[in-house]
Design a protein around this motif. Structure first.
Motif, PDB file in Angstrom:
ATOM      1  N   GLN A   7      -3.596   6.362   4.205  1.00 34.28           N
ATOM      2  CA  GLN A   7      -2.203   6.253   4.654  1.00 34.28           C
ATOM      3  C   GLN A   7      -1.306   5.824   3.498  1.00 34.28           C
ATOM      4  OE1 GLN A   7      -2.541   3.503   7.867  1.00 34.28           O
ATOM      5  NE2 GLN A   7      -3.219   5.050   9.343  1.00 34.28           N
ATOM      6  N   GLN A  24      -9.177   4.481   5.813  1.00 36.73           N
ATOM      7  CA  GLN A  24      -8.011   5.019   6.516  1.00 36.73           C
ATOM      8  C   GLN A  24      -6.729   4.381   5.995  1.00 36.73           C
ATOM      9  OE1 GLN A  24      -9.047   4.284  10.596  1.00 36.73           O
ATOM     10  NE2 GLN A  24      -9.857   6.362  10.879  1.00 36.73           N
ATOM     11  N   HIS A  25      -6.774   3.077   5.743  1.00 34.21           N
ATOM     12  CA  HIS A  25      -5.606   2.367   5.216  1.00 34.21           C
ATOM     13  C   HIS A  25      -5.231   2.913   3.837  1.00 34.21           C
ATOM     14  CE1 HIS A  25      -2.774  -0.918   4.964  1.00 34.21           C
ATOM     15  NE2 HIS A  25      -3.280  -1.280   3.790  1.00 34.21           N
ATOM     16  N   GLN A  61      -0.679   8.722   1.205  1.00 29.98           N
ATOM     17  CA  GLN A  61       0.308   9.652   1.749  1.00 29.98           C
ATOM     18  C   GLN A  61       1.726   9.153   1.494  1.00 29.98           C
ATOM     19  OE1 GLN A  61      -0.741  10.084   5.867  1.00 29.98           O
ATOM     20  NE2 GLN A  61      -2.205  11.731   5.466  1.00 29.98           N
TER      21      GLN A  61
END
Length: 148
Positions: free
Chosen positions: A32, A28-29, A35
């Motif tokens: 992010q 998830q890190h 992005q």
């Protein structure tokens, strides 16, 4: 007999699942961070570009084509300036761009164009003249794909 593996997540199996939780948190890190990097790139360069890693002030990204990589290198100062506004990339001082062609690409859909009546007639005529049974069947099958 070998014991069947237990895949159920219960409070007592949490110690085994902690590695999974850590892996999910890292994924998830990374997503992010990717992005943020893609948002900092000019829109024309964002397609086919991926975030690889950021360690010790060195940001590594990959581009699908050498031309995109060259353009990113050419505009690296403005890209890094935009990235440094984010807390995560505050200490980025070097940008490395690698060329990594995409492994999988969408194949263009095959568009079947039906035969004209004249071509279908010629195939049927040719099928009538051939002695090979399998070739005749193939020609007749091809002739059946006629435009209505």
């Amino acid at each position: 007999m070998k014991k069947k593996t237990d895949l159920e997540l219960t409070p007592d199996s949490f110690s085994r699942a902690s590695t999974l939780w850590e892996l999910m948190a890292k994924a998830q890190h990374h997503a992010q961070a990717e992005q943020l990097v893609i948002a900092a790139l000019p829109e024309s360069l964002a397609k086919g570009t991926r975030f690889v890693s950021c360690r010790e002030g060195e940001l590594i990204i990959s581009a699908a084509a050498a031309t995109t990589a060259s353009q990113i290198r050419f505009r690296q100062h403005e890209i890094m300036e935009e990235l440094r506004k984010q807390e995560l990339f505050r200490f980025v001082w070097k940008l490395k761009v690698k060329v990594a062609p995409q492994r999988f690409s969408e194949r263009p859909k095959v568009k079947m164009t039906p035969l004209s009546n004249e071509n279908a007639r010629l195939l049927k005529e040719e099928a009538g003249h051939t002695k090979d049974k399998q070739l005749r069947e193939v020609l007749e099958k091809l002739a059946s794909h006629v435009r209505d």
